[in-house]
Design a protein around this motif. Structure first.
Motif, PDB file in Angstrom:
ATOM      1  N   ARG A  22       0.829  -1.203   0.000  1.00 16.89           N
ATOM      2  CA  ARG A  22       0.000   0.000   0.000  1.00 16.89           C
ATOM      3  C   ARG A  22       0.864   1.253   0.000  1.00 16.89           C
ATOM      4  O   ARG A  22       1.877   1.323   0.693  1.00 16.89           O
ATOM      5  CB  ARG A  22      -0.919   0.000   1.223  1.00 16.89           C
ATOM      6  N   ASN A  26      -1.860   4.719  -4.048  1.00 16.17           N
ATOM      7  CA  ASN A  26      -2.894   3.726  -4.347  1.00 16.17           C
ATOM      8  C   ASN A  26      -3.909   3.531  -3.222  1.00 16.17           C
ATOM      9  O   ASN A  26      -4.893   2.826  -3.401  1.00 16.17           O
ATOM     10  CB  ASN A  26      -2.274   2.383  -4.755  1.00 16.17           C
ATOM     11  N   SER A  27      -3.668   4.171  -2.069  1.00 12.44           N
ATOM     12  CA  SER A  27      -4.547   3.925  -0.925  1.00 12.44           C
ATOM     13  C   SER A  27      -5.026   5.188  -0.215  1.00 12.44           C
ATOM     14  O   SER A  27      -5.863   5.100   0.685  1.00 12.44           O
ATOM     15  CB  SER A  27      -3.827   3.039   0.099  1.00 12.44           C
ATOM     16  N   THR A 199     -11.177   2.285  -5.606  1.00 10.19           N
ATOM     17  CA  THR A 199     -11.045   0.837  -5.768  1.00 10.19           C
ATOM     18  C   THR A 199      -9.585   0.423  -5.835  1.00 10.19           C
ATOM     19  O   THR A 199      -8.711   1.203  -6.225  1.00 10.19           O
ATOM     20  CB  THR A 199     -11.737   0.347  -7.054  1.00 10.19           C
ATOM     21  N   TRP A 200      -9.351  -0.797  -5.386  1.00 10.79           N
ATOM     22  CA  TRP A 200      -8.144  -1.524  -5.758  1.00 10.79           C
ATOM     23  C   TRP A 200      -8.574  -2.516  -6.827  1.00 10.79           C
ATOM     24  O   TRP A 200      -9.569  -3.226  -6.661  1.00 10.79           O
ATOM     25  CB  TRP A 200      -7.579  -2.306  -4.578  1.00 10.79           C
ATOM     26  N   TYR A 202      -7.138  -5.587  -9.388  1.00 14.51           N
ATOM     27  CA  TYR A 202      -6.067  -6.501  -9.790  1.00 14.51           C
ATOM     28  C   TYR A 202      -6.478  -7.125 -11.116  1.00 14.51           C
ATOM     29  O   TYR A 202      -7.467  -7.863 -11.181  1.00 14.51           O
ATOM     30  CB  TYR A 202      -5.850  -7.574  -8.732  1.00 14.51           C
ATOM     31  N   TRP A 211      -1.741 -11.642  -5.540  1.00  8.77           N
ATOM     32  CA  TRP A 211      -2.916 -11.524  -4.680  1.00  8.77           C
ATOM     33  C   TRP A 211      -3.477 -12.897  -4.338  1.00  8.77           C
ATOM     34  O   TRP A 211      -3.790 -13.177  -3.174  1.00  8.77           O
ATOM     35  CB  TRP A 211      -3.972 -10.662  -5.357  1.00  8.77           C
TER      36      TRP A 211
END
Length: 269
Positions: A22, A26-27, A199-200, A202, A211
């Motif tokens: 993180r 991105n967070s 959002t995250w 992947y 992940w």
């Protein structure tokens, strides 16, 4: 995290590695526009400190403190600070329900993926507001497990979600936190609040493989097995679910999205 709440994930190697991916970018993107050089920041539930240290770079030479209620993640955070040559940022033990700071101490009080694990998220927001300065900001971002989406829709992942939500609620926590953040903020007396969602996602082979294998390790480990066992989940069940996570991570068209609610409250001057 707070001692009065059980942290469902624990601080095992796979969990710290996941949290270590993180960054502020991105967070905590929703928070970045209000940051200024020289601001003071308290990062509640800082984990291995990667977000904390990013925030420290942005507000330097401001004072930045990250807190956790156990020592293990703080060791990783201090090591990360040393690697960056950051000698200003402090990482200390602390409890979000009784923050060891005077009223009006920080320009920013931030918590990432913390409220969802607490038995009293409203009380935590009140305490965060207490140590924020007049005109300062309280910021929080939390996921929503019910809103997570993935493809391929392997049954083991749906089984994982059902088990995790049951375990988390058995610990007095709320895994579907994002949708409740407005309710919690209003109950805490926060008035000037912005609510957004991030959002995250992947969606490439390398990230999905990481992940999937990370989740497999986290949810087949002893700590989660002990908690899930209280609800009749066996070791064989968790082995099967872990295999499902790994299989998902190797799928060429794997995709996973995590919806996060974001709360940014300005305190009265």
């Amino acid at each position: 995290m707070v001692k009065s709440s059980r942290y469902t994930h624990g601080h095992e190697r796979a969990t710290l590695a996941s949290h270590g991916a993180r960054t502020a970018a991105n967070s905590a993107g929703y928070l970045l526009p209000v940051l200024r050089q020289g601001m003071s920041v308290l990062d509640v539930g800082c984990g291995p400190g990667t977000i904390t240290l990013d925030l420290a770079e942005i507000v330097a030479p401001g004072v930045v403190v990250g807190i956790e209620n156990v020592e293990k993640p703080l060791v990783a955070a201090r090591a990360g600070a040393a690697e960056r040559g950051d000698t200003r940022t402090r990482f200390e033990l602390g409890d979000v329900m009784a923050l060891p700071f005077e009223d009006d101490s920080f320009d920013i009080v931030h918590a990432h993926q913390v409220l969802q694990h607490l038995t009293d998220p409203v009380g935590a927001l009140r305490e965060m507001a207490r140590v924020a300065k007049p005109g300062g900001w309280v910021a929080a971002r939390d996921a929503d497990y019910a809103a997570m989406a993935w493809y391929p829709e392997l049954p083991e992942l749906e089984e994982w979600r059902t088990i995790y939500r049951r375990v988390a609620r058995g610990n007095g926590a709320e895994p579907d936190a994002a949708r409740r953040m407005r309710t919690w903020a209003q109950a805490a007396g926060l008035t000037d609040v912005r609510y957004t969602a991030g959002t995250w996602n992947y969606a490439d082979s390398e990230t999905c493989r990481w992940w999937g294998h990370s989740q497999a390790e986290r949810y087949s480990a002893e700590l989660f097995a002990e908690q899930a066992g209280r609800y009749g989940v066996t070791g064989d069940d968790l082995v099967r679910i872990a295999a499902g996570w790994r299989a998902w991570g190797e799928e060429p068209d794997a995709w996973f999205a995590i919806v996060n609610g974001e709360l940014l409250a300005r305190l009265p001057e």
